[in-house]
Design an enzyme around this catalytic site. Structure first.
Site, PDB file in Angstrom:
ATOM      1  N   ARG A  71       0.812  -1.208   0.000  1.00  0.00           N
ATOM      2  CA  ARG A  71       0.000   0.000   0.000  1.00  0.00           C
ATOM      3  C   ARG A  71       0.859   1.278   0.000  1.00  0.00           C
ATOM      4  NH1 ARG A  71      -1.275   3.055   3.930  1.00  0.00           N
ATOM      5  NH2 ARG A  71      -0.311   1.598   5.376  1.00  0.00           N
ATOM      6  N   LYS A 181       6.639 -15.429  11.072  1.00  0.00           N
ATOM      7  CA  LYS A 181       6.320 -15.392  12.482  1.00  0.00           C
ATOM      8  C   LYS A 181       5.899 -13.975  12.879  1.00  0.00           C
ATOM      9  CE  LYS A 181       9.481 -15.064  15.848  1.00  0.00           C
ATOM     10  NZ  LYS A 181       9.973 -13.745  16.232  1.00  0.00           N
ATOM     11  N   LYS A 215      19.474 -20.871   9.068  1.00  0.00           N
ATOM     12  CA  LYS A 215      20.880 -20.519   9.332  1.00  0.00           C
ATOM     13  C   LYS A 215      21.747 -21.748   9.083  1.00  0.00           C
ATOM     14  CE  LYS A 215      19.813 -17.027  12.849  1.00  0.00           C
ATOM     15  NZ  LYS A 215      20.396 -15.736  12.553  1.00  0.00           N
ATOM     16  N   GLU A 249      21.419 -10.943  22.782  1.00  0.00           N
ATOM     17  CA  GLU A 249      21.412  -9.874  21.783  1.00  0.00           C
ATOM     18  C   GLU A 249      21.891  -8.583  22.419  1.00  0.00           C
ATOM     19  OE1 GLU A 249      18.037 -10.245  18.744  1.00  0.00           O
ATOM     20  OE2 GLU A 249      17.044 -10.543  20.654  1.00  0.00           O
ATOM     21  N   ASP A 268       8.602 -14.028  21.728  1.00  0.00           N
ATOM     22  CA  ASP A 268       9.320 -13.541  20.544  1.00  0.00           C
ATOM     23  C   ASP A 268      10.448 -14.478  20.127  1.00  0.00           C
ATOM     24  OD1 ASP A 268       9.899 -11.569  18.552  1.00  0.00           O
ATOM     25  OD2 ASP A 268      11.581 -10.864  19.757  1.00  0.00           O
ATOM     26  N   HIS A 273      12.513 -19.805  18.077  1.00  0.00           N
ATOM     27  CA  HIS A 273      13.930 -20.053  17.771  1.00  0.00           C
ATOM     28  C   HIS A 273      14.589 -20.978  18.801  1.00  0.00           C
ATOM     29  CE1 HIS A 273      13.063 -16.850  15.133  1.00  0.00           C
ATOM     30  NE2 HIS A 273      13.430 -15.837  15.891  1.00  0.00           N
ATOM     31  N   LYS A 373      17.656  -9.310  25.522  1.00  0.00           N
ATOM     32  CA  LYS A 373      18.042  -8.148  24.706  1.00  0.00           C
ATOM     33  C   LYS A 373      18.924  -7.240  25.545  1.00  0.00           C
ATOM     34  CE  LYS A 373      14.327  -8.172  21.389  1.00  0.00           C
ATOM     35  NZ  LYS A 373      15.104  -8.588  20.221  1.00  0.00           N
TER      36      LYS A 373
HETATM   37  C1  BG6 Z   1      13.313 -12.350  15.537  1.00  0.00           C
HETATM   38  C2  BG6 Z   1      12.815 -11.620  16.745  1.00  0.00           C
HETATM   39  O1  BG6 Z   1      12.477 -13.436  15.242  1.00  0.00           O
HETATM   40  O2  BG6 Z   1      14.627 -12.830  15.789  1.00  0.00           O
HETATM   41  C3  BG6 Z   1      13.758 -10.471  17.089  1.00  0.00           C
HETATM   42  O3  BG6 Z   1      11.516 -11.114  16.491  1.00  0.00           O
HETATM   43  C4  BG6 Z   1      15.153 -10.998  17.271  1.00  0.00           C
HETATM   44  O4  BG6 Z   1      13.326  -9.805  18.269  1.00  0.00           O
HETATM   45  C5  BG6 Z   1      15.561 -11.801  16.047  1.00  0.00           C
HETATM   46  O5  BG6 Z   1      16.020  -9.884  17.434  1.00  0.00           O
HETATM   47  C6  BG6 Z   1      16.903 -12.459  16.235  1.00  0.00           C
HETATM   48  O6  BG6 Z   1      17.312 -12.996  15.019  1.00  0.00           O
HETATM   49  P1  BG6 Z   1      18.840 -13.063  14.641  1.00  0.00           P
HETATM   50  O7  BG6 Z   1      18.865 -13.759  13.324  1.00  0.00           O
HETATM   51  O8  BG6 Z   1      19.331 -11.647  14.583  1.00  0.00           O
HETATM   52  O9  BG6 Z   1      19.503 -13.832  15.746  1.00  0.00           O
END
Ligand code: BG6
Length: 532
Positions: A71, A181, A215, A249, A268, A273, A373
């Site tokens: 959009r 996701k 990955k 992170e 999240d 993951h 984080k």
């Molecule tokens: C995403 C999350 O799925 O994965 C993010 O929503 C997160 O919050 C990210 O930072 C991490 O992915 P990667 O590949 O940077 O480890």
């Protein structure tokens, strides 16, 4: 054989790469990628660069029909400029080849419209029918939902109402759907989304994204475990004392405050993951690499995870959020000061769990998970900690001998370390932990493809191995629910940690009952500093 006509993966990757000035490789099957969310951030950051790299590698036809639906952008020319910029700056294959780009751009079409408006789907249908009628073979449709979750329902409903998802659309090419996701925000919403998708598509036509599975280092987990005979005999409760999985992170919310504040770290990152990493580490050998054979074994692991009771949640989980602090030399604000975060927010930016896999192989081995984080450094790692030597003959050295560990570095500095004890050279006896190292970059000397390249290619090839299946998603949500509910009810109060640390002190207490300590990411050492 082309990668798009059902060829085996090995044949796909042997396809000749594009060289400047060469004609585009020809492909027997024609598939249109219908990209919902084409003007969004994910398309620009990940999808376009990945598609361009796949074409440059000769794995996709350069004129792949891409029907972009969005959009924000007014016209196709402007969209092409954005895509060009994205491919030029973010793809793996730099510098951008303008001739290849021109061929790619020819296949890119644009339908501007709202995702909940049936007129948008009428325009998509018209364009797809036209492309199908001109294609050398019946054209397949891969619908890609790169949209926020509140649009999943309107898109699915409209695909159904317009007939776009029907098996008899056009000249009867296949339909498939890729869903980004987050897949639901709890068990109920995940079930509902599965139900909606399964009304239109068979399970084999549904590709639920978890980019971690794309990955290279995550795929290597299966190779490490099942192509090497030396690890398997040790891979059980007799030799392993615990498994630690860390997703650390340094980034904060990256402009996604509103989304994250409603989600939190458990939803999240842990539900998807982290549970994928756990399942790949703990699964039994599959009978083959067939998508369902692999996913059956992963789902069994999730079924073996002992659900936490409310009392367990208080003792076996930690949740916390960051305060202001310094990350990689930069002052960063507290979570509550981030844009989009509610002043009364109770959302966790750090979650740690101690879980047990109740099966023959893993009985009594704690699986320790932590994800946060704004931590000290970026590292995703799996540490398989072995039991200590049964009897130590080196008097006075007991404290410096750490039990062996196999460290699987998912990112960064991708590779594997085996940590063992060695004698420091010299007249005395001083023992130190040292690593035996494997680095992907040194061993293979190529830049690995981005996770999205692999996953886009697999969804086009129809290989679901690296995608989540309905049952495993529902199982992982059902394990999350007692934790989310107990947290909501006040079990496990929200702790805090300074940004730039390894997380809250409470996480230390979580691991203490195992007699072990968290291993410092990136090193063969127990975490040296206090966790606050
Ligand atoms: C995403 C999350 O799925 O994965 C993010 O929503 C997160 O919050 C990210 O930072 C991490 O992915 P990667 O590949 O940077 O480890």
């Amino acid at each position: 054989m082309s990668p798009l006509n059902g060829g085996q993966r090995t044949e796909a990757v042997e396809t000749t790469a594009w060289t400047p000035g060469a004609a585009c490789p020809r492909f027997a099957e024609v598939t249109a990628l219908v990209l919902f969310g084409a003007t969004g951030d994910l398309t620009r950051r990940k999808l376009m660069p990945a598609i361009y790299s796949l074409m440059a590698d000769g794995l996709l036809p350069c004129g792949l029909p891409i029907l972009s639906v969005g959009r924000r952008v007014a016209a196709r020319e402007q969209l092409l400029e954005e895509f060009h910029e994205a491919a030029a700056t973010r793809s793996r294959r730099k510098p951008l080849d303008e001739a290849l780009w021109a061929a790619m751009a020819e296949g890119i079409h644009y339908v501007r419209g709202e995702l909940d408006d049936s007129a948008t789907y009428a325009a998509v249908k018209e364009k797809l029918e036209q492309l199908d009628s001109q294609a050398p073979a019946p054209m397949n449709r891969l619908f890609y939902l790169a949209v926020p979750p509140h649009f999943f329902r309107p898109v699915i409903d409209n695909l159904s109402a317009s007939g776009l998802s029907g098996q008899s659309f056009g000249r009867h090419g296949w339909p498939r759907i890729v869903v980004e996701k987050p897949f639901g925000s709890d068990l109920e919403s995940a079930r509902e989304l599965n139900r909606q998708l399964q009304m239109l598509f068979s399970e084999k036509q549904i590709y639920r994204m978890d980019h971690y599975l794309g990955k290279e280092t995550v795929q290597n987990l299966l190779v490490l475990r099942f192509a090497n005979a030396i690890f398997e005999p040790l891979w059980n409760h007799r030799y392993i004392s615990n498994v630690q999985i860390t997703i650390s992170e340094t980034v904060g919310l990256e402009g996604r405050g509103q989304y994250f504040d409603r989600s939190g770290m458990l939803r999240d990152v842990v539900q998807n993951h982290m549970f994928e990493l756990l399942a790949l580490t703990a699964m039994e050998p599959p009978v083959s690499m067939d998508a369902d054979a692999v996913r059956d074994e992963k789902t069994k692991v999730l079924r073996s995870l002992r659900p936490l009771t409310e009392a367990d949640v208080a003792q076996r989980t930690v949740r916390a959020r960051y305060d202001a602090g310094e990350v990689e030399g930069q002052q960063v604000p507290a979570y509550l000061q981030e844009p989009g975060v509610a002043p009364e927010s109770q959302t966790e930016t750090y979650a740690a769990l101690r879980l047990e896999v109740d099966n023959w192989r893993w009985a009594g081995v704690p699986f320790l998970l932590r994800a946060g984080k704004r931590l000290k450094s970026r590292a995703t790692e799996i540490v398989v900690r072995f039991r200590p030597a049964p009897h130590l003959v080196f008097e006075g050295q007991e404290r410096s001998i750490e039990p062996n560990a196999l460290v699987l570095r998912i990112q960064p500095n991708e590779g594997v370390s085996l940590c063992f004890a060695a004698k420091e050279p010299g007249p005395g006896l001083h023992i130190q932990p040292v690593p035996l190292e494997f680095h992907f970059a040194d061993a293979f000397k190529i830049e690995p493809p981005d996770a999205y390249e692999r996953l886009i290619l697999d969804s086009l090839l129809g290989d679901g191995t690296l995608f989540a299946r309905a049952d495993s998603i529902e199982q992982s949500w059902s394990l999350m629910m007692p934790i989310l509910e107990a947290w909501q009810a006040g079990a496990s109060p929200l702790a805090t940690y300074p940004a730039g640390s390894w997380g809250p002190p409470e996480a230390k207490a979580l691991i203490e009952p195992t007699g072990d300590q968290w291993q410092e990411p990136g090193r063969c050492l127990w975490a040296a500093e206090p966790e606050s």
